[in-house]
Design an enzyme around this catalytic site. Structure first.
Site, mmCIF file in Angstrom:
data_model
loop_
_atom_site.group_PDB
_atom_site.id
_atom_site.type_symbol
_atom_site.label_atom_id
_atom_site.label_comp_id
_atom_site.label_asym_id
_atom_site.label_seq_id
_atom_site.Cartn_x
_atom_site.Cartn_y
_atom_site.Cartn_z
ATOM 1 N N HIS A 168 20.205 -4.961 7.645
ATOM 2 C CA HIS A 168 21.448 -5.625 8.190
ATOM 3 C C HIS A 168 22.032 -6.491 6.895
ATOM 4 O O HIS A 168 22.810 -7.460 7.127
ATOM 5 C CB HIS A 168 21.045 -6.455 9.218
ATOM 6 N N GLU A 177 26.831 7.257 13.052
ATOM 7 C CA GLU A 177 27.798 6.909 12.040
ATOM 8 C C GLU A 177 28.281 8.280 11.526
ATOM 9 O O GLU A 177 29.559 8.204 11.272
ATOM 10 C CB GLU A 177 26.983 6.258 10.899
#
Length: 334
Positions: free
Chosen positions: A126, A57
């Site tokens: 998540h 990321e």
């Protein structure tokens, strides 16, 4: 269209219209994204315009900032909002400040897409709702759509904007709005008026809220999935509530908020994220500052719990229609 299809249409439109637009992220190319939001875009626009990245990321965000400084308009996908934290230094220290520290010589037209929130039983890694973190950072705009129509128009505006935009996509709304009870069926987008999405280019200005339900007794401020849950709560509680879908958290539409609360005299704020430090606290302060003399009851907040995301108690954690209805009744009794 579903929201997934609307987001795909927005990126397709911008890739077609503007050769500087590129889409990057983990699995966004050949695979079409975990939620299929980028399906078919690489096949249509090529591997130099829509391309996969390594699982990093920080790298995705760093590449996007460099591209933006060079003159491109990158659309970077974080596969889940929970994974964005390694990218925060690049986003906050570089992208958000580039216009300011270069005295306007450079801009950072980066759009960061991130599926966020619960509803898929994804557990603690998540399902998070970290929007308040980014609303605190000067230089970043924060957008959260609640319908396919808004998703396409807002994403086009985000890509066209010259500043970095955090674009959070509620996973529970990708294929249809869920009213908030785990035992209630999903309402298909095909039967929802906001699923009508025009072809071609249209833009919804950032910073403009939408009134999704008119009322005179109390104002509900919500965004994302909670707009649909608030609609269910107002119906169940049989309260003449006005519901504002904020759509953009930064810049927030304070004029629309002020007009509604001055009319109703009461305010309930709803969001899925944890309560302490959530964006609802900022909204509460704004309402108090702008509408104090018009308030007839204390401002109520209905939020997630102040705990790490509780996988086993996901539906208890969410603000549901019953919890919102209780808040509505409390403010109406004052």
């Amino acid at each position: 269209m579903t929201m997934v299809q609307a987001l795909n249409a927005a990126m397709d439109e911008m890739l077609t219209r503007n050769g500087d637009v590129v889409v990057l992220g983990e699995d966004v190319g050949y695979f079409g994204g975990v939620f299929r939001c980028t399906e078919g875009l690489q096949r249509k626009h090529g591997r130099t315009r829509v391309f996969d990245t390594p699982i990093t990321e920080a790298g995705i965000m760093g590449i996007a900032v460099g591209m933006a400084a060079y003159g491109l308009r990158p659309v970077a996908e974080m596969q889940f909002a929970d994974y964005i934290y390694p990218a925060c230094d690049q986003l906050i220290s570089e992208a958000a400040r580039l216009r300011y520290r270069s005295a306007g010589e450079f801009t950072a037209p980066v759009t960061v897409r991130a599926p966020y929130g619960g509803g898929i039983f994804g557990g603690q890694t998540h399902s998070q709702s970290p929007e308040a973190i980014f609303t605190h950072v000067a230089g970043i705009k924060t957008v959260i759509p609640s319908t396919p129509f808004d998703a396409k128009g807002l994403l086009i505006s985000a890509i066209e904007d010259d500043d970095p935009v955090m674009f959070f996509e509620p996973k529970r709304l990708y294929n249809g709005p869920f009213e908030g009870y785990h035992d209630r069926p999903v309402v298909p987008w095909s039967r929802h008026p906001a699923s009508e999405v025009p072809e071609g280019h249209y833009a919804i200005p950032l910073g403009k809220a939408a009134t999704v339900r008119s009322g005179a007794a109390v104002t509900i401020l919500a965004y994302g999935t909670m707009v649909h849950v608030a609609l269910a709560a107002a119906r169940d509680a049989q309260v003449d509530a006005e519901i504002l879908d904020l759509r953009t958290l930064v810049p927030v539409d304070i004029e629309a908020i002020e007009a509604s609360v001055r009319k109703t005299g009461r305010c309930v704020i709803v969001h899925e994220a944890t309560r302490t430090g959530g964006f609802g606290a900022e909204l509460s302060a704004l309402v108090q500052e702008h509408c104090f003399h018009h308030l007839e009851a204390p401002i109520e907040r209905v939020t997630g719990w102040d705990t790490p995301y509780p996988h086993a108690f996901e539906w208890e954690y969410f603000p549901g229609p019953a919890r919102i209805a209780e808040a509505l009744r409390r403010v109406m009794e004052e």
